[in-house]
Motif scaffolding. Structure first.
Motif, short mmCIF file in Angstrom:
data_model
loop_
_atom_site.label_atom_id
_atom_site.label_comp_id
_atom_site.label_asym_id
_atom_site.label_seq_id
_atom_site.Cartn_x
_atom_site.Cartn_y
_atom_site.Cartn_z
N GLY A 164 15.64 34.88 -26.82
CA GLY A 164 16.77 33.97 -26.94
C GLY A 164 17.06 33.18 -25.68
O GLY A 164 18.14 32.63 -25.53
N ILE A 165 16.08 33.11 -24.77
CA ILE A 165 16.27 32.40 -23.50
C ILE A 165 15.39 31.15 -23.53
O ILE A 165 14.16 31.24 -23.35
CB ILE A 165 15.91 33.29 -22.30
CG1 ILE A 165 16.76 34.56 -22.31
CG2 ILE A 165 16.08 32.53 -20.99
CD1 ILE A 165 16.36 35.59 -21.28
N ASP A 166 16.00 30.00 -23.76
CA ASP A 166 15.25 28.74 -23.80
C ASP A 166 15.65 27.82 -22.65
O ASP A 166 15.57 26.61 -22.75
CB ASP A 166 15.43 28.03 -25.14
CG ASP A 166 16.89 27.71 -25.45
OD1 ASP A 166 17.77 28.04 -24.62
OD2 ASP A 166 17.16 27.14 -26.53
N ALA A 167 16.06 28.43 -21.54
CA ALA A 167 16.56 27.66 -20.40
C ALA A 167 15.47 26.95 -19.63
O ALA A 167 15.75 26.02 -18.87
CB ALA A 167 17.32 28.59 -19.44
N PHE A 168 14.21 27.36 -19.81
CA PHE A 168 13.14 26.83 -18.97
C PHE A 168 12.34 25.73 -19.65
O PHE A 168 11.40 25.20 -19.06
CB PHE A 168 12.19 27.97 -18.57
CG PHE A 168 12.91 29.11 -17.90
CD1 PHE A 168 13.40 28.97 -16.62
CD2 PHE A 168 13.11 30.30 -18.57
CE1 PHE A 168 14.08 30.01 -16.00
CE2 PHE A 168 13.78 31.36 -17.97
CZ PHE A 168 14.27 31.22 -16.67
N GLU A 169 12.72 25.37 -20.84
CA GLU A 169 11.96 24.38 -21.61
C GLU A 169 12.82 23.16 -21.86
O GLU A 169 13.88 23.25 -22.48
CB GLU A 169 11.51 24.98 -22.94
CG GLU A 169 10.59 24.08 -23.72
CD GLU A 169 10.06 24.76 -24.97
OE1 GLU A 169 9.09 24.25 -25.55
OE2 GLU A 169 10.61 25.81 -25.37
N ALA A 170 12.38 22.02 -21.35
CA ALA A 170 13.13 20.78 -21.56
C ALA A 170 13.14 20.43 -23.03
O ALA A 170 12.18 20.70 -23.76
CB ALA A 170 12.51 19.64 -20.76
N ALA A 171 14.24 19.85 -23.49
CA ALA A 171 14.34 19.46 -24.89
C ALA A 171 13.24 18.49 -25.28
O ALA A 171 12.70 18.55 -26.38
CB ALA A 171 15.71 18.85 -25.17
N SER A 172 12.87 17.61 -24.35
CA SER A 172 11.81 16.64 -24.65
C SER A 172 10.49 17.34 -24.86
O SER A 172 9.69 16.94 -25.71
CB SER A 172 11.70 15.63 -23.50
OG SER A 172 11.51 16.28 -22.26
N SER A 173 10.23 18.40 -24.10
CA SER A 173 8.98 19.15 -24.27
C SER A 173 8.94 19.84 -25.61
O SER A 173 7.90 19.89 -26.28
CB SER A 173 8.85 20.19 -23.15
OG SER A 173 8.81 19.58 -21.89
#
Length: 295
Positions: A164-173
């Motif tokens: 549940g940790i999506d802090a490292f992935e840019a939304a554009s990616s």
């Protein structure tokens, strides 16, 4: 450098105390890394594990007073000792995720490199609030050591979203990754309501509003507190900036749902499945219903 081509893999999550929300140990096939996941209340059990005496990198997750997801990234020669210091030093966190190596393959330079890379990714993505006050540069490593560290990082980035940790992935990616899995070009959706003009796309775990979308500056009287707080937080983090009487998205940003995305844009309550439409005027609801009917 992070992997751009997803590949099938196997991940094992061991429930150390037999409960889904209890102490967990995560391993991945053909990888020497291991993650120990523990809620704050389970820290005593986690600290007793041998992995926590080893060098590694860790993240603490929780919520800000405003309800935004927050992250702290750190490294340590002995994971348990360092995380224990954060019990009294940091109040926001409710969960710790610690990564180490099963073959003692991580040294001080490796974990400092991983810490710096994770912080740089989180700062660039700007999806979660960061509790870190400094952002160190990666230490110099030999070409071989840097390649090994990047490989370890890539495997960590596969595991984080499962927790549940999506802090490292840019939304554009994420939007680009979703489109690469489709035979047809990704469907761009549009919102044009109450003075807001937005473009966006569905992704696996939410909805991405694209850079350049214009949100209404004013808010309705009946706006939900959650939407108001979201708009305030995005302005504080410069995701939303004033432009000609409106608020412009300065980057792609991922929301948990199309309705939250629509609500932030219009400054009030909105049904995202009806507000978002394709270029022919078909609503997201109609598009989703049509997909289900074709199965």
């Amino acid at each position: 450098m992070t992997p751009t081509q997803p590949r099938p893999t196997s991940i094992r999550i061991f429930l150390a105390d037999g409960t889904p929300e209890g102490l967990r140990v995560v391993e991945k096939s053909n990888w020497t890394g291991r993650a120990v996941v523990a809620n704050r209340s389970q820290l005593e059990s986690a600290l007793a594990r041998s992995e926590m005496a080893q060098p590694g990198v860790y993240v603490l997750t929780g919520l800000t007073d405003d309800g935004a997801t927050m992250l702290y990234v750190g490294e340590a020669d002995a994971l348990g000792e360092r995380i224990k210091q954060h019990v009294s030093g940091k109040e926001f966190w409710t969960r710790a995720v610690a990564f180490t190596s099963t073959n003692e393959g991580l040294n001080k330079a490796n974990v400092r490199y991983l810490e710096a890379r994770l912080l740089a990714l989180a700062k660039t993505a700007n999806q979660w609030a960061l509790d870190n006050g400094t952002f160190p540069a990666p230490p110099p490593l030999s070409e071989a050591d840097r390649a090994d560290a990047e490989w370890f990082l890539a495997e960590m980035l596969v595991i984080f979203p499962l927790l549940g940790i999506d802090a490292f992935e840019a939304a554009s990616s994420q939007a680009a990754a979703a489109s690469s899995e489709q035979v047809e070009p990704p469907l761009t959706l549009y919102l044009n309501e109450r003075g807001a003009e937005g473009t966006g796309r569905e992704v696996a775990d939410g909805f991405v509003v694209l850079k350049g979308s214009l949100a209404r500056a004013e808010e309705t009287v009946s706006i939900h507190d959650y939407i108001r707080e979201q708009r305030q937080l995005l302005q504080e983090r410069s995701v939303l900036s004033p432009l000609d009487g409106k608020l412009v998205f300065t980057q792609d940003f991922r929301f948990s749902s199309p309705s939250t995305a629509a609500g932030v844009l219009v400054g009030g309550s909105a049904n995202g499945r009806l507000a978002w439409k394709d270029d022919s005027g078909k609503t997201l609801k109609a598009i989703q219903d049509q997909r289900l009917a074709s199965i």
